[in-house]
Design a protein around this motif. Sequence first.
Motif, PDB file in Angstrom:
ATOM      1  N   ALA A 113      54.771  43.523  45.255  1.00 58.56           N
ATOM      2  CA  ALA A 113      54.652  43.909  43.849  1.00 58.56           C
ATOM      3  C   ALA A 113      54.496  42.684  42.951  1.00 58.56           C
ATOM      4  N   SER A 114      55.234  41.602  43.226  1.00 57.41           N
ATOM      5  CA  SER A 114      55.118  40.400  42.397  1.00 57.41           C
ATOM      6  C   SER A 114      53.744  39.753  42.544  1.00 57.41           C
ATOM      7  N   ARG A 115      53.211  39.726  43.758  1.00 50.68           N
ATOM      8  CA  ARG A 115      51.872  39.167  43.942  1.00 50.68           C
ATOM      9  C   ARG A 115      50.820  40.022  43.248  1.00 50.68           C
ATOM     10  N   TRP A 116      51.001  41.328  43.256  1.00 50.77           N
ATOM     11  CA  TRP A 116      50.050  42.201  42.567  1.00 50.77           C
ATOM     12  C   TRP A 116      50.081  41.936  41.074  1.00 50.77           C
ATOM     13  N   LEU A 117      51.271  41.780  40.497  1.00 49.90           N
ATOM     14  CA  LEU A 117      51.374  41.471  39.076  1.00 49.90           C
ATOM     15  C   LEU A 117      50.762  40.112  38.754  1.00 49.90           C
ATOM     16  N   ASP A 118      50.931  39.140  39.637  1.00 46.12           N
ATOM     17  CA  ASP A 118      50.304  37.826  39.429  1.00 46.12           C
ATOM     18  C   ASP A 118      48.787  37.947  39.370  1.00 46.12           C
ATOM     19  N   ASP A 119      48.213  38.767  40.248  1.00 47.85           N
ATOM     20  CA  ASP A 119      46.759  38.923  40.260  1.00 47.85           C
ATOM     21  C   ASP A 119      46.261  39.635  38.998  1.00 47.85           C
ATOM     22  N   VAL A 120      47.000  40.638  38.549  1.00 55.35           N
ATOM     23  CA  VAL A 120      46.610  41.331  37.319  1.00 55.35           C
ATOM     24  C   VAL A 120      46.691  40.383  36.125  1.00 55.35           C
ATOM     25  N   ALA A 121      47.759  39.589  36.053  1.00 55.01           N
ATOM     26  CA  ALA A 121      47.893  38.625  34.964  1.00 55.01           C
ATOM     27  C   ALA A 121      46.771  37.587  35.004  1.00 55.01           C
ATOM     28  N   ARG A 122      46.372  37.185  36.207  1.00 54.40           N
ATOM     29  CA  ARG A 122      45.262  36.231  36.336  1.00 54.40           C
ATOM     30  C   ARG A 122      43.956  36.842  35.840  1.00 54.40           C
ATOM     31  N   ASP A 123      43.721  38.115  36.151  1.00 53.87           N
ATOM     32  CA  ASP A 123      42.517  38.778  35.662  1.00 53.87           C
ATOM     33  C   ASP A 123      42.503  38.875  34.138  1.00 53.87           C
ATOM     34  N   VAL A 124      43.683  39.163  33.569  1.00 57.17           N
ATOM     35  CA  VAL A 124      43.764  39.279  32.113  1.00 57.17           C
ATOM     36  C   VAL A 124      43.485  37.935  31.451  1.00 57.17           C
ATOM     37  N   ARG A 125      43.948  36.869  32.040  1.00 59.18           N
ATOM     38  CA  ARG A 125      43.741  35.537  31.446  1.00 59.18           C
ATOM     39  C   ARG A 125      42.271  35.133  31.427  1.00 59.18           C
ATOM     40  N   VAL A 126      41.496  35.616  32.383  1.00 55.42           N
ATOM     41  CA  VAL A 126      40.074  35.250  32.408  1.00 55.42           C
ATOM     42  C   VAL A 126      39.224  36.209  31.586  1.00 55.42           C
ATOM     43  N   GLY A 127      39.847  37.147  30.876  1.00 58.57           N
ATOM     44  CA  GLY A 127      39.103  37.993  29.957  1.00 58.57           C
ATOM     45  C   GLY A 127      38.931  39.437  30.367  1.00 58.57           C
ATOM     46  N   VAL A 128      39.468  39.852  31.519  1.00 55.93           N
ATOM     47  CA  VAL A 128      39.349  41.249  31.949  1.00 55.93           C
ATOM     48  C   VAL A 128      40.345  42.095  31.159  1.00 55.93           C
ATOM     49  N   HIS A 129      39.900  43.259  30.711  1.00 48.10           N
ATOM     50  CA  HIS A 129      40.807  44.160  29.996  1.00 48.10           C
ATOM     51  C   HIS A 129      41.920  44.614  30.931  1.00 48.10           C
ATOM     52  N   LEU A 130      43.108  44.799  30.350  1.00 52.51           N
ATOM     53  CA  LEU A 130      44.272  45.139  31.169  1.00 52.51           C
ATOM     54  C   LEU A 130      44.060  46.437  31.941  1.00 52.51           C
ATOM     55  N   ALA A 131      43.554  47.475  31.283  1.00 47.57           N
ATOM     56  CA  ALA A 131      43.347  48.753  31.973  1.00 47.57           C
ATOM     57  C   ALA A 131      42.337  48.616  33.103  1.00 47.57           C
ATOM     58  N   ARG A 132      41.285  47.833  32.867  1.00 44.15           N
ATOM     59  CA  ARG A 132      40.281  47.628  33.913  1.00 44.15           C
ATOM     60  C   ARG A 132      40.869  46.847  35.082  1.00 44.15           C
ATOM     61  N   ALA A 133      41.673  45.839  34.800  1.00 49.12           N
ATOM     62  CA  ALA A 133      42.297  45.052  35.869  1.00 49.12           C
ATOM     63  C   ALA A 133      43.249  45.906  36.700  1.00 49.12           C
ATOM     64  N   VAL A 134      44.018  46.761  36.024  1.00 52.67           N
ATOM     65  CA  VAL A 134      44.953  47.627  36.742  1.00 52.67           C
ATOM     66  C   VAL A 134      44.189  48.637  37.592  1.00 52.67           C
ATOM     67  N   GLU A 135      43.127  49.221  37.033  1.00 57.35           N
ATOM     68  CA  GLU A 135      42.337  50.197  37.788  1.00 57.35           C
ATOM     69  C   GLU A 135      41.723  49.578  39.034  1.00 57.35           C
ATOM     70  N   THR A 136      41.258  48.327  38.914  1.00 61.02           N
ATOM     71  CA  THR A 136      40.631  47.669  40.065  1.00 61.02           C
ATOM     72  C   THR A 136      41.655  47.260  41.103  1.00 61.02           C
ATOM     73  N   ARG A 137      42.769  46.701  40.652  1.00 67.87           N
ATOM     74  CA  ARG A 137      43.770  46.178  41.585  1.00 67.87           C
ATOM     75  C   ARG A 137      44.637  47.268  42.209  1.00 67.87           C
ATOM     76  N   ALA A 138      44.724  48.431  41.590  1.00 71.35           N
ATOM     77  CA  ALA A 138      45.625  49.470  42.097  1.00 71.35           C
ATOM     78  C   ALA A 138      45.152  50.058  43.414  1.00 71.35           C
ATOM     79  N   ASP A 139      43.882  49.853  43.744  1.00 71.10           N
ATOM     80  CA  ASP A 139      43.336  50.422  44.981  1.00 71.10           C
ATOM     81  C   ASP A 139      43.340  49.440  46.141  1.00 71.10           C
TER      82      ASP A 139
END
Length: 260
Positions: free
Chosen positions: A89-115
């Motif tokens: 779970a912590s690694r998944w949150l790290d990846d989502v936070a990394r996506d957000v920092r590079v400009g990906v919308h939070l909802a889009r990052a969560v939708e992509t990473r959740a699968d």
Amino acid sequence: MGVVASALGGGLVADAVIGRFLDPARRPHLDHPTDGTSPPEPRPGRASRGDLEDIGAPGGRTKVPQSGRVLGAVRRLRRRARPVGPEAASRWLDDVARDVRVGVHLARAVETRADDGRLGPHGSTLSAALRRGQGLGTSTRRWLDGLPTGERSLSTVATALSVANEVGGSVARPLDQAAASLRRDLSARAELAGWSAQARLSAIVMAALPVGFLALLLVADPDVREVVTGTLGLTLVGSGVTLDAIGFWWMRRTIDRAGR
């Protein structure tokens, strides 16, 4: 579980034996006689359940044996029953936070990473809700309400996503804080597991020491053997072993409760 394991084992053995005698390439001595005669022609229009080839399927697809399907279902149930750990779970949150920092919308990052499988079967539920057009806040709240009781790491993930979606400013900061909290939880669990293992070893030693000392006295001292073989001695030894077993059970139960 013992009955299920026995049924699965029996199904595997039966499937292997039936497949061996129904597959012409594996059938011993039945389709390849040694008297010089030609083997019998297979009867057309019939297919056995043990065959692995699906003759009627387009493209030469193969049919999975029934035992393989049952084992696959059991493995999927075991994966579903196992809660998601804090490390994943912590690694998944790290990846989502990394996506957000590079400009990906939070909802889009969560939708992509959740699968990606790290959130277990529950991740696809969240991703499907987002693909249906539900907002991240609504999807996360419904996802949190539907999580099982033992999914503590996923509850932390859902809370972090809700906070990041509702609080302005740096969206990645709540995710980083939640990931750090999960890593602290993982470290605490590892330390607790170490202390629990040491306590279990101490309980084993304390329970085995009286029995071992009695066995040593029985071998070395004839007087002790004479007393123990009597009625009173057997009564005392039985009472002592019973109390020793109860004490060991109580220690193990206390340790297991503290380790949860």
